[in-house]
Design a protein around this motif. Structure first.
Motif, PDB file in Angstrom:
ATOM      1  N   GLU A 178      -8.517  -0.994  14.506  1.00 31.28           N
ATOM      2  CA  GLU A 178      -8.416   0.463  14.620  1.00 31.28           C
ATOM      3  C   GLU A 178      -7.124   0.828  15.348  1.00 31.28           C
ATOM      4  O   GLU A 178      -6.848   0.340  16.433  1.00 31.28           O
TER       5      GLU A 178
ATOM      6  N   ASP B 141      -2.256  -1.344  14.478  1.00 29.63           N
ATOM      7  CA  ASP B 141      -1.947  -0.756  13.179  1.00 29.63           C
ATOM      8  C   ASP B 141      -2.029  -1.898  12.154  1.00 29.63           C
ATOM      9  O   ASP B 141      -1.279  -2.866  12.245  1.00 29.63           O
TER      10      ASP B 141
ATOM     11  N   ASN C 298     -12.920   2.493   4.994  1.00 27.18           N
ATOM     12  CA  ASN C 298     -12.845   3.861   4.507  1.00 27.18           C
ATOM     13  C   ASN C 298     -11.482   4.293   4.991  1.00 27.18           C
ATOM     14  O   ASN C 298     -11.294   4.635   6.136  1.00 27.18           O
TER      15      ASN C 298
HETATM   16  N1  SAM Z   1     -14.650   3.909   8.973  1.00 25.06           N
HETATM   17  C1  SAM Z   1     -14.890   5.192   9.635  1.00 25.06           C
HETATM   18  C2  SAM Z   1     -15.919   5.964   8.853  1.00 25.06           C
HETATM   19  O1  SAM Z   1     -16.086   5.667   7.671  1.00 25.06           O
HETATM   20  O2  SAM Z   1     -16.563   6.842   9.403  1.00 25.06           O
HETATM   21  C3  SAM Z   1     -13.591   5.992   9.805  1.00 25.06           C
HETATM   22  C4  SAM Z   1     -12.830   6.319   8.559  1.00 25.06           C
HETATM   23  S1  SAM Z   1     -11.394   7.325   8.769  1.00 25.06           S
HETATM   24  C5  SAM Z   1     -11.197   7.936   7.105  1.00 25.06           C
HETATM   25  C6  SAM Z   1     -10.029   6.241   8.852  1.00 25.06           C
HETATM   26  C7  SAM Z   1      -9.878   5.455  10.148  1.00 25.06           C
HETATM   27  O3  SAM Z   1      -8.730   4.597  10.032  1.00 25.06           O
HETATM   28  C8  SAM Z   1      -9.629   6.303  11.384  1.00 25.06           C
HETATM   29  O4  SAM Z   1     -10.462   5.874  12.411  1.00 25.06           O
HETATM   30  C9  SAM Z   1      -8.142   6.054  11.705  1.00 25.06           C
HETATM   31  O5  SAM Z   1      -7.843   6.203  13.087  1.00 25.06           O
HETATM   32  C10 SAM Z   1      -7.950   4.634  11.236  1.00 25.06           C
HETATM   33  N2  SAM Z   1      -6.569   4.273  10.883  1.00 25.06           N
HETATM   34  C11 SAM Z   1      -5.609   5.078  10.361  1.00 25.06           C
HETATM   35  N3  SAM Z   1      -4.488   4.387  10.127  1.00 25.06           N
HETATM   36  C12 SAM Z   1      -4.724   3.101  10.514  1.00 25.06           C
HETATM   37  C13 SAM Z   1      -3.938   1.908  10.538  1.00 25.06           C
HETATM   38  N4  SAM Z   1      -2.675   1.896  10.100  1.00 25.06           N
HETATM   39  N5  SAM Z   1      -4.492   0.760  11.009  1.00 25.06           N
HETATM   40  C14 SAM Z   1      -5.781   0.751  11.442  1.00 25.06           C
HETATM   41  N6  SAM Z   1      -6.571   1.855  11.444  1.00 25.06           N
HETATM   42  C15 SAM Z   1      -6.060   3.011  10.987  1.00 25.06           C
END
Ligand code: SAM
Length: 268
Positions: free
Chosen positions: A57, A82, A106
């Motif tokens: 995350e 990231d 997701n």
């Molecule tokens: N999986 C959760 C759900 O389904 O309720 C959250 C989904 S949300 C659409 C996308 C998640 O990806 C967020 O928590 C965001 O902070 C994280 N995120 C965004 N860019 C990212 C990256 N480059 N690497 C890791 N996580 C990332």
């Protein structure tokens, strides 16, 4: 509170979480790499079934929340990074036994494609990718030659994977609600790429040039693209493949692109 910039839409429907988890087809060996766990709702569902879950995350603010929501699960590890900057081969080697690794996420829609392509192009040893993405992007991945959604993304994904529809998800199951429908798809990695190519770099460059200029004939697109090929050469190669030079990139099957790039490989 939610960070719009990070594409944060959290799933709040248990039914959907269960369906995504069942699409992972978890066995006793399954290890999950979850991308973007958010507040950990999908992570919980995955952790109950899988051997191990490593969740990456990016958002530091979510880490304490994740620690709390996942406190009862001993088989989960959260990493605050990231995913695009992670050395995936190293991560997998360090964290997993590696018999059967499934990537689940997701994903924030604006980085869906780079994330998927990173796993595929770097040939990370995974079994499958189960992802929730914008329905429109899923349609492009699945598209067949000659249809309006067909493009370089369709070929890139189909080169490496079989694609299976899991479900279409309406905006109402998220907080906050996104504007568009989402799809959950399962990309099952093929043991060998779908077509045999002599030079992968060349294959993808031909695809890129062919789609670079939509509505251009193959002759024009391929002789004015980044490959810098002469008209004579393009004409000769198209003819040897039995491909009419007036056709457009959008009509070529993945096999035809493979033939084309293989003949070109012999000439360059
Ligand atoms: N999986 C959760 C759900 O389904 O309720 C959250 C989904 S949300 C659409 C996308 C998640 O990806 C967020 O928590 C965001 O902070 C994280 N995120 C965004 N860019 C990212 C990256 N480059 N690497 C890791 N996580 C990332």
């Amino acid at each position: 509170y939610f960070s719009k910039g990070l594409g944060q839409n959290f799933i709040i429907d248990q039914n959907i979480l269960n369906k995504i988890t069942s699409a992972v087809k978890i066995t006793k060996d399954t290890e999950v790499l979850e991308v973007g766990p958010g507040i950990g709702s999908l992570t919980q569902s995955l952790a109950e079934a899988a051997r191990r879950v490593v969740a990456v995350e990016i958002d530091q603010k979510l880490i304490p929340i994740l620690k709390e929501s996942l406190a009862d699960y001993e088989n989960v590890e959260v990493i605050n990074k990231d995913i695009l900057k992670v050395d995936l081969h190293k991560l997998l080697e360090e964290k997993f036994e590696g018999k059967e690794i499934v990537v689940v996420g997701n994903l924030p829609y604006y980085i869906t494609t780079p994330i998927i392509m990173k796993f595929l192009e770097e040939k990370v040893p995974i079994t499958a990718i189960v992802i929730m993405i914008q329905k429109e992007v899923a349609d492009r991945m699945k598209a067949k030659a000659g249809t309006k959604d067909y493009g370089a993304l369709s070929i890139a994904v189909q080169y490496y994977c079989d694609i299976e529809n899991v479900m279409i998800v309406p905006p109402s199951v998220f907080i906050p609600q996104p504007k568009v429908d989402s799809s959950v798809i399962r990309l099952q990695l093929l043991e060998e790429p779908r077509v045999k190519v002599k030079r992968e770099d060349l294959f993808f460059k031909v695809v890129k040039d062919a789609f670079g200029k939509r509505r251009k004939t193959l002759l024009n697109a391929l002789s004015s693209g980044e490959l810098g090929l002469s008209k004579e050469l393009v004409r000769r190669i198209l003819e040897s493949c039995g491909i009419n030079e007036m056709r457009r990139g959008e009509t070529l099957s993945i096999e035809e692109f493979a033939n084309l790039s293989n003949l070109l490989a012999e000439e360059l």
